[in-house]
Design a protein around this motif. Structure first.
Motif, mmCIF file in Angstrom:
data_model
loop_
_atom_site.group_PDB
_atom_site.id
_atom_site.type_symbol
_atom_site.label_atom_id
_atom_site.label_comp_id
_atom_site.label_asym_id
_atom_site.label_seq_id
_atom_site.Cartn_x
_atom_site.Cartn_y
_atom_site.Cartn_z
ATOM 1 N N THR A 229 0.803 -1.230 0.000
ATOM 2 C CA THR A 229 0.000 0.000 0.000
ATOM 3 C C THR A 229 0.835 1.279 0.000
ATOM 4 O OG1 THR A 229 -0.102 -0.038 2.423
ATOM 5 C CG2 THR A 229 -1.884 -1.145 1.212
ATOM 6 N N LYS A 230 2.125 1.163 0.375
ATOM 7 C CA LYS A 230 3.016 2.333 0.490
ATOM 8 C C LYS A 230 2.458 3.364 1.473
ATOM 9 C CE LYS A 230 4.867 1.740 -4.171
ATOM 10 N NZ LYS A 230 5.138 2.354 -5.483
ATOM 11 N N LEU A 231 1.802 2.867 2.522
ATOM 12 C CA LEU A 231 1.204 3.761 3.513
ATOM 13 C C LEU A 231 2.250 4.596 4.255
ATOM 14 C CD1 LEU A 231 -1.693 1.651 5.068
ATOM 15 C CD2 LEU A 231 -1.877 3.994 4.203
ATOM 16 N N LEU A 232 3.471 4.074 4.370
ATOM 17 C CA LEU A 232 4.496 4.820 5.105
ATOM 18 C C LEU A 232 4.937 6.078 4.371
ATOM 19 C CD1 LEU A 232 6.765 2.017 6.641
ATOM 20 C CD2 LEU A 232 4.850 3.249 7.665
ATOM 21 N N ASP A 233 4.514 6.225 3.114
ATOM 22 C CA ASP A 233 4.808 7.465 2.399
ATOM 23 C C ASP A 233 3.994 8.635 2.958
ATOM 24 O OD1 ASP A 233 6.520 6.055 0.824
ATOM 25 O OD2 ASP A 233 5.189 5.922 -0.914
ATOM 26 N N ASP A 234 2.928 8.297 3.690
ATOM 27 C CA ASP A 234 2.099 9.326 4.324
ATOM 28 C C ASP A 234 2.712 9.684 5.679
ATOM 29 O OD1 ASP A 234 -0.156 10.288 6.179
ATOM 30 O OD2 ASP A 234 -1.113 10.376 4.206
ATOM 31 N N PHE A 235 3.081 10.943 5.862
ATOM 32 C CA PHE A 235 3.786 11.385 7.065
ATOM 33 C C PHE A 235 2.949 11.157 8.321
ATOM 34 C CE2 PHE A 235 4.929 14.691 10.175
ATOM 35 C CZ PHE A 235 6.274 14.403 10.341
ATOM 36 N N LYS A 254 11.224 -0.150 7.568
ATOM 37 C CA LYS A 254 11.540 0.389 6.246
ATOM 38 C C LYS A 254 12.608 -0.442 5.546
ATOM 39 C CE LYS A 254 10.261 5.204 7.150
ATOM 40 N NZ LYS A 254 10.762 6.609 7.257
ATOM 41 N N ARG A 255 13.582 -0.899 6.314
ATOM 42 C CA ARG A 255 14.637 -1.743 5.730
ATOM 43 C C ARG A 255 14.070 -3.085 5.284
ATOM 44 N NH1 ARG A 255 19.435 -1.991 9.954
ATOM 45 N NH2 ARG A 255 20.252 -3.410 8.337
ATOM 46 N N ILE A 256 13.142 -3.612 6.074
ATOM 47 C CA ILE A 256 12.504 -4.885 5.705
ATOM 48 C C ILE A 256 11.704 -4.718 4.417
ATOM 49 C CG2 ILE A 256 10.795 -6.620 6.401
ATOM 50 C CD1 ILE A 256 11.603 -5.905 9.338
#
Length: 366
Positions: A229-235, A254-256
């Protein structure tokens, strides 16, 4: 003893979304839940993909129900990306073609008796020949379907859509994100509720095994959802997640994500391997009895999934690539252990894992 050679297909009729185009779908075909249109498309083109014209938009077409017929290469690429396999296609075709081909069961694998011309046909390179037996394909198909049935990726998409309709300041609040992770992590445990190998164990061993592995199976499944989902792109989502997993834990996550294998079937197999792991990576619950009664039985089950995982990799790529992917996976698992250790410094993570255990304990262990 004669055995019916059948590729398992689920009988449920619950309505889902096609993984390729988003249309209504009810069944899993060739490794993924897809609609009839995408099923037939895969059957027509998967084994002859080299005959398709190249995408004029650099393979970046978005495939949906409205435009799925406009770019065949991108549609086929999306079929493969969502877990559809030509090996399952070949197995199904072989099974349905009993009037024209004879089969022989040798050492647990299927050998199709062919003419010398067929055996020498250079259009079928050795790496395309399935290395999995019919029993292994049945086990793999059942496992993949079980994950797909309980993952409910459409609910994840709905969660993101609902949050994006809110004003920016109200999106991805800490409590909402916690509930989101708890739901994702609880759902993955339900894969094993009626798992034949889990049910073969005693109640005590089921309970202990679940508590041994819950942090790892839940965390990996949650991280894979974040990768998709690339949810971590949302701050805002990232900051709420840091409260749960700790800032250092998020660095590990993030590394995983960067190293996690792209093949979701491979990830599902690894989750099955971990679910039957008897090793204490780390111990967080000192008060819980962790002495398994029938550890040999559990290890034999794990061996089945380890062998299936390796054979599946060999079915996907050559030996060198399979070794490299397994090595990369081991590095990921070590990162997961480090992430979990950091996350346990947070009361929020401990509370969330306890909630996952509470939600699944009754149905999973009793």
């Amino acid at each position: 003893m004669n055995k019916d050679l059948i590729i398992v297909r689920q009988t449920t009729t619950s309505l889902r979304d096609c993984k390729v185009c988003g249309a209504s779908a009810r069944y899993s075909y060739y490794g993924a839940i897809v609609c009839q249109s995408c099923k037939m498309f895969f059957r027509r083109h998967a084994l002859t993909e080299q005959t398709l014209n190249k995408c004029v938009y650099d393979n970046k077409c978005e495939i949906n129900i409205s435009n799925r017929r406009k770019c065949l290469p991108c549609r086929l690429a999306k079929c493969f990306a969502n877990g559809m396999h030509t090996e399952m296609l070949r197995s199904c075709h072989s099974h349905n073609n009993t009037l024209t081909k004879k089969r022989k069961l040798i050492d647990g694998t299927i050998s199709i008796i062919s003419t010398p011309a067929q055996m020498l046909n250079k259009k079928s390179p050795p790496e395309q020949i399935s290395t999995l037996s019919y029993d292994q394909w049945n086990l793999l198909s059942t496992l993949v379907y079980s994950f797909d049935e309980h993952s409910r990726y459409s609910l994840v998409e709905q969660f993101i859509e609902d949050q994006n309709t809110l004003p920016v300041k109200l999106r991805f609040k800490h409590s909402i994100v916690t509930d989101f992770f708890t739901s994702i992590m609880s759902r993955i445990q339900r894969v094993y509720e009626k798992h034949r190998d889990i049910l073969s164990l005693s109640h005590d061993d089921r309970s202990i095994l679940f508590r041994k592995t819950v942090e790892y199976t839940s965390s990996i499944s949650g991280i894979y959802v974040l990768k998709q989902t690339k949810l971590l792109d949302d701050f805002t989502f990232l900051k709420s997640s840091e409260i749960i997993f700790q800032p250092i834990g998020m660095i590990f996550i993030k590394r995983i994500i960067d190293q996690l294998d792209h093949n979701d079937t491979f990830i599902k197999l690894i989750l099955a391997v971990i679910a039957f792991s008897t090793i204490n990576y780390t111990v967080y619950r000192q008060s819980t009895s962790m002495n398994l009664i029938n550890i040999k039985s559990i290890l034999s089950i794990q061996d089945i999934y380890v062998k299936l995982t390796w054979q599946y990799l060999l079915n996907q790529c050559n030996h060198t690539q399979a070794v490299l992917r397994f090595t990369k996976l081991i590095r990921c698992l070590l990162l997961v252990i480090s992430m979990t250790a950091e996350a346990h410094e947070s009361k929020e993570f401990t509370k969330m894992i306890n909630s996952v255990i509470e939600q699944t304990q009754q149905t999973f262990c009793y």
